[in-house]
Design a protein around this motif. Structure first.
Motif, PDB file in Angstrom:
ATOM      1  N   ALA A  57       0.794  -1.230   0.000  1.00  0.00           N
ATOM      2  CA  ALA A  57       0.000   0.000   0.000  1.00  0.00           C
ATOM      3  C   ALA A  57       0.827   1.281   0.000  1.00  0.00           C
ATOM      4  O   ALA A  57       0.305   2.333  -0.323  1.00  0.00           O
ATOM      5  CB  ALA A  57      -0.955   0.002   1.191  1.00  0.00           C
ATOM      6  N   ILE A  60       0.826   4.115  -3.020  1.00  0.00           N
ATOM      7  CA  ILE A  60      -0.249   3.827  -3.974  1.00  0.00           C
ATOM      8  C   ILE A  60      -1.183   5.033  -4.037  1.00  0.00           C
ATOM      9  O   ILE A  60      -1.811   5.389  -3.046  1.00  0.00           O
ATOM     10  CB  ILE A  60      -1.029   2.559  -3.564  1.00  0.00           C
ATOM     11  CG1 ILE A  60      -0.091   1.362  -3.449  1.00  0.00           C
ATOM     12  CG2 ILE A  60      -2.178   2.290  -4.523  1.00  0.00           C
ATOM     13  CD1 ILE A  60       0.642   0.984  -4.713  1.00  0.00           C
ATOM     14  N   THR A  61      -1.263   5.666  -5.210  1.00  0.00           N
ATOM     15  CA  THR A  61      -2.114   6.845  -5.342  1.00  0.00           C
ATOM     16  C   THR A  61      -3.055   6.784  -6.533  1.00  0.00           C
ATOM     17  O   THR A  61      -4.021   7.528  -6.582  1.00  0.00           O
ATOM     18  CB  THR A  61      -1.278   8.137  -5.454  1.00  0.00           C
ATOM     19  OG1 THR A  61      -0.412   8.038  -6.575  1.00  0.00           O
ATOM     20  CG2 THR A  61      -0.461   8.377  -4.198  1.00  0.00           C
ATOM     21  N   CYS A  66      -2.402   0.591  -8.246  1.00  0.00           N
ATOM     22  CA  CYS A  66      -3.124  -0.565  -7.691  1.00  0.00           C
ATOM     23  C   CYS A  66      -2.963  -1.777  -8.596  1.00  0.00           C
ATOM     24  O   CYS A  66      -2.623  -2.869  -8.136  1.00  0.00           O
ATOM     25  CB  CYS A  66      -4.611  -0.245  -7.537  1.00  0.00           C
ATOM     26  SG  CYS A  66      -4.992   0.971  -6.278  1.00  0.00           S
ATOM     27  N   THR A  77      -4.087  -4.379  -2.144  1.00  0.00           N
ATOM     28  CA  THR A  77      -3.460  -3.067  -2.068  1.00  0.00           C
ATOM     29  C   THR A  77      -4.443  -2.106  -1.439  1.00  0.00           C
ATOM     30  O   THR A  77      -5.606  -2.438  -1.221  1.00  0.00           O
ATOM     31  CB  THR A  77      -3.004  -2.577  -3.451  1.00  0.00           C
ATOM     32  OG1 THR A  77      -2.280  -1.351  -3.303  1.00  0.00           O
ATOM     33  CG2 THR A  77      -4.156  -2.365  -4.405  1.00  0.00           C
ATOM     34  N   SER A  79      -4.913   2.424  -0.280  1.00  0.00           N
ATOM     35  CA  SER A  79      -4.401   3.784  -0.365  1.00  0.00           C
ATOM     36  C   SER A  79      -5.182   4.648   0.606  1.00  0.00           C
ATOM     37  O   SER A  79      -6.376   4.461   0.783  1.00  0.00           O
ATOM     38  CB  SER A  79      -4.564   4.319  -1.786  1.00  0.00           C
ATOM     39  OG  SER A  79      -4.135   5.662  -1.873  1.00  0.00           O
ATOM     40  N   GLY A  82      -3.951   8.720  -1.559  1.00  0.00           N
ATOM     41  CA  GLY A  82      -4.390   8.697  -2.953  1.00  0.00           C
ATOM     42  C   GLY A  82      -5.892   8.850  -3.100  1.00  0.00           C
ATOM     43  O   GLY A  82      -6.375   9.316  -4.130  1.00  0.00           O
TER      44      GLY A  82
END
Length: 112
Positions: A57, A60-61, A66, A77, A79, A82
């Motif tokens: 994670a 992750i944005t 993802c 995953t 976020s 994000g």
């Protein structure tokens, strides 16, 4: 007992040196770790605890981030920044969910 077994399995990771765990510094930056690091981390975790599902994670944005970590082998995953920093957080969640589902489908079809 499950806790003891888990504690034994994660022992190799408990004293993670800054050099080995350098990507922790990416949390909150919006920059994901490079693919080679992600693949090697997944490999190392599965070598000692193959039954553990791994969620990547940090950094992750985007929906593409993802999908990428799923394609690389992560089980899941997520976020925070994000999503909350997106112009439309609800839409971002939907886009990320779609990307994750699509990446899982691609991964399942690629597996012999």
């Amino acid at each position: 007992n499950h806790f003891r077994r888990f504690a034994q399995q994660i022992r190799p990771f408990r004293r993670c040196s800054p050099k080995k765990c350098r990507e922790f510094r990416l949390i909150g930056t919006g920059r994901p770790a490079d693919d080679a690091y992600t693949v090697e981390t997944l490999r190392a975790i599965r070598a000692v605890a193959p039954q553990v599902q791994v969620m990547i994670a940090s950094g992750i944005t985007t929906p593409e981030d993802c999908a990428n970590v799923i394609r690389l082998g992560a089980d899941g995953t997520g976020s925070t920044s994000g999503i909350v920093m997106a112009p439309s957080p609800g839409l971002r969640i939907l886009e990320m969910a779609r990307a994750i589902v699509q990446a899982w489908k691609e991964r399942e079809h690629a597996t012999p």
